[in-house]
Motif scaffolding. Structure first.
Motif, mmCIF file in Angstrom:
data_model
loop_
_atom_site.group_PDB
_atom_site.id
_atom_site.type_symbol
_atom_site.label_atom_id
_atom_site.label_comp_id
_atom_site.label_asym_id
_atom_site.label_seq_id
_atom_site.Cartn_x
_atom_site.Cartn_y
_atom_site.Cartn_z
ATOM 1 N N ALA A 53 -7.275 6.022 3.600
ATOM 2 C CA ALA A 53 -6.853 6.728 2.393
ATOM 3 C C ALA A 53 -7.812 7.856 2.024
ATOM 4 O O ALA A 53 -7.460 8.736 1.221
ATOM 5 C CB ALA A 53 -6.730 5.746 1.229
ATOM 6 N N GLN A 54 -8.998 7.865 2.619
ATOM 7 C CA GLN A 54 -9.959 8.925 2.345
ATOM 8 C C GLN A 54 -9.730 10.156 3.225
ATOM 9 O O GLN A 54 -10.308 11.218 2.970
ATOM 10 C CB GLN A 54 -11.384 8.400 2.584
ATOM 11 C CG GLN A 54 -11.728 7.152 1.798
ATOM 12 C CD GLN A 54 -11.521 7.325 0.301
ATOM 13 O OE1 GLN A 54 -12.004 8.312 -0.279
ATOM 14 N NE2 GLN A 54 -10.819 6.390 -0.317
ATOM 15 N N VAL A 62 -6.644 0.435 5.107
ATOM 16 C CA VAL A 62 -6.083 1.410 4.172
ATOM 17 C C VAL A 62 -7.194 2.030 3.325
ATOM 18 O O VAL A 62 -7.176 3.236 3.044
ATOM 19 C CB VAL A 62 -5.003 0.760 3.288
ATOM 20 C CG1 VAL A 62 -4.598 1.696 2.143
ATOM 21 C CG2 VAL A 62 -3.783 0.401 4.119
ATOM 22 N N ASP A 84 -5.874 -4.272 4.084
ATOM 23 C CA ASP A 84 -6.600 -3.801 2.897
ATOM 24 C C ASP A 84 -7.823 -2.980 3.312
ATOM 25 O O ASP A 84 -8.088 -1.902 2.755
ATOM 26 C CB ASP A 84 -7.056 -4.986 2.043
ATOM 27 C CG ASP A 84 -5.904 -5.658 1.294
ATOM 28 O OD1 ASP A 84 -4.798 -5.069 1.271
ATOM 29 O OD2 ASP A 84 -6.118 -6.755 0.748
ATOM 30 N N LYS A 108 -0.360 5.257 -0.178
ATOM 31 C CA LYS A 108 -1.801 5.446 0.041
ATOM 32 C C LYS A 108 -2.104 6.128 1.370
ATOM 33 O O LYS A 108 -3.117 6.823 1.504
ATOM 34 C CB LYS A 108 -2.515 4.097 -0.031
ATOM 35 C CG LYS A 108 -2.401 3.413 -1.389
ATOM 36 C CD LYS A 108 -3.092 2.057 -1.383
ATOM 37 C CE LYS A 108 -2.916 1.324 -2.710
ATOM 38 N NZ LYS A 108 -3.542 -0.026 -2.678
ATOM 39 N N HIS A 112 0.816 -1.219 0.000
ATOM 40 C CA HIS A 112 0.000 0.000 0.000
ATOM 41 C C HIS A 112 0.848 1.268 0.000
ATOM 42 O O HIS A 112 0.400 2.308 0.501
ATOM 43 C CB HIS A 112 -0.933 -0.002 1.216
ATOM 44 C CG HIS A 112 -1.913 -1.125 1.215
ATOM 45 N ND1 HIS A 112 -2.966 -1.188 0.331
ATOM 46 C CD2 HIS A 112 -1.992 -2.242 1.992
ATOM 47 C CE1 HIS A 112 -3.674 -2.287 0.571
ATOM 48 N NE2 HIS A 112 -3.105 -2.945 1.574
#
Length: 504
Positions: free
Chosen positions: A255-256, A251, A248, A162, A159
């Motif tokens: 990531a937002q 993240v 997953d 991110k 990732h």
């Protein structure tokens, strides 16, 4: 101390009542120095950061520095003589030095709030603000520490870019602990899992440990649990696959998150010193004391800890307590810590370290009087137990030992989103929150540029301390907004828990 030191000045008398001065550079024997109306001739070479007597002292005399006693002369000392471990000893004996019958009237110091300056932080659902948006992988027990590290390492690759980073913070405890010792481990891990610098947390358990994963999760606030994933490795087919799947999900949420302008009132800074020298109490510690005052005045929260390193200077904090209740709590915390030493058959003055002594610090009182300057002059508003989080704004005093890793971890668990770490000897250590290393002398900054973020030695060569504080303040705001520190660049990140009880 003065607001600036002339470039030509070779030694400093910090307070007019001091019996000693500090060499600002290596000085040879027979050097003549002027102080007020008098002149002192050095009777021996004095290394930079070390002290020499300004007047003749007899055995038993209190010796003053910073305007307060730093111990007693153990033999006669002539004016111009080197003052150190061979002729100066501590006056801290047992618990009596921490006994207070009453609390002094609070001295409330006010500062002009800075309502204009902002930084770009991550505002969390509960209103707290982080300086980073990272995913942390924690372990409930040391048995799965390596597993947690592997999960984080692979997740960081998977990732990359991110979020601000994916890091594992592991320890060796969580089992074979009892009572308060186990509760402390659970409390600190829960505080880390709820930290404002994380956009998500994965907690990896084993399954049979004393610190049961479900009990840990039940201590977390519901708002924090929305960004937490957890599993026991004994109960999944493949712990690496389970870890990857959890990361997953985390993240995708983190990531937002986006940085937004935040006020100084949203900053929580940890105040720490490690590897101090004779200049720490003259340059770096007073410098971050200015920062602490500025943050507190703006409604933010500086946190001071390292309780054994305020022994002999606790009166300076008690006088600044916001209330009698807070003052009594400060005194009680110091007394509790001295009892901790005594119960283990150790002297309360078992400090400074060998490196401190080489750097010019002689007694614990001297070290403490320099160390408390990190807290500036702000009013103490709260006293926190180990593993506890801040509960109001203003200067906090936190229970933790002086050990760099343990106390820094405690500061972060309490809520610090940036650490200001002063040092005269140097250390590469770093912790989960960005850790700004501030050198007390320019030689260290020159020799270890990969460790040091800011050189406070400039104060010794003429830069006004307020000017230096403004430059440091700008660096702190840039760091809070995402600029990386040396410890982050070097990958120096760790935690350490305070082990206080028996091991089964």
């Amino acid at each position: 101390m003065s607001e600036s030191l002339p470039v030509s000045q070779k030694a400093l008398r910090i307070n007019d009542d001091d019996d000693v001065a500090v060499a600002l550079q290596d000085l040879p024997a027979a050097e003549r120095l002027s102080f007020g109306d008098g002149e002192i001739m050095l009777l021996a070479p004095i290394a930079a950061g070390h002290k020499f007597a300004l007047r003749a002292l007899v055995a038993g005399d209190a010796v003053h520095k910073y305007g307060f006693p730093i111990g007693r002369a153990t033999s006669a000392i002539a004016a111009g003589e080197w003052v150190h471990t061979h002729n100066l000893g501590t006056a801290l004996i047992g618990e009596d030095a921490a006994t207070f019958s009453s609390v002094a009237k609070a001295i409330v110091v006010t500062h002009t709030p800075d309502a204009v300056r902002t930084f770009m932080g991550y505002r969390r659902a509960d209103g707290r603000v982080g300086t980073r948006n990272e995913i942390w992988v924690l372990c409930s027990v040391g048995c799965v520490a390596h597993t947690a590290r592997r999960v984080a390492e692979l997740g960081a690759i998977r990732h990359a870019g991110k979020v601000d980073g994916i890091h594992a913070y592991t320890h060796v405890f969580g089992c074979s602990q009892l009572g308060d010792d186990l509760a402390n481990t659970r409390r600190v891990l829960a505080a880390l899992a709820s930290h404002a610098n994380v956009g998500g947390v994965l907690i990896v358990g084993l399954g049979c440990e004393s610190l049961q994963l479900q009990q840990l999760l039940e201590t977390l606030a519901p708002v924090a649990s929305q960004r937490i994933r957890a599993f026991n490795t004994q109960q999944v087919d493949d712990e690496m696959e389970a870890g990857a799947a959890a990361l997953d999900e985390l993240v995708a949420i983190a990531a937002q998150d986006r940085r937004e302008p935040c006020a100084l009132a949203d900053l929580v800074i940890g105040l720490k010193c490690g590897g101090s020298d004779g200049f720490s109490g003259i340059t770096a510690n007073p410098l971050i004391g200015r920062i602490a005052d500025r943050i507190a005045a703006a409604g933010g929260t500086p946190i001071l800890t390292e309780i054994p390193e305020i022994f002999g200077a606790e009166h300076l904090l008690i006088q600044r307590a916001a209330s009698t209740q807070v003052g009594v709590a400060i005194a009680a915390l110091v007394q509790k810590f001295k009892r901790y030493f005594v119960d283990h058959g150790q002297p309360v003055s078992e400090n400074p370290s060998p490196g401190n002594i080489t750097g010019g610090i002689t007694t614990l009182e001297e070290k403490s009087l320099g160390a408390v300057q990190k807290a500036g002059s702000a009013t103490v508003t709260q006293v926190l137990g180990y593993g506890k989080r801040i509960n109001t704004t203003g200067l906090a005093l936190l229970e933790a030992p002086g050990n760099d890793a343990v106390s820094s971890t405690a500061l972060i668990a309490a809520g610090a989103t940036i650490l200001l770490f002063t040092t005269g000897r140097g250390t590469p250590l770093g912790f989960p929150a960005p850790t700004l290393k501030i050198s007390s002398n320019s030689s260290l900054a020159l020799n270890k540029p990969r460790w040091i973020d800011f050189d406070a030695g400039c104060v010794l060569t003429g830069e006004p301390i307020e000017t230096a504080a403004e430059r440091l303040f700008e660096l702190i705001l840039r760091t809070a907004s995402g600029e990386t520190t040396r410890n982050e660049i070097n990958g120096e990140r760790q935690i350490a828990l305070w082990k206080t009880g028996v091991t089964l």
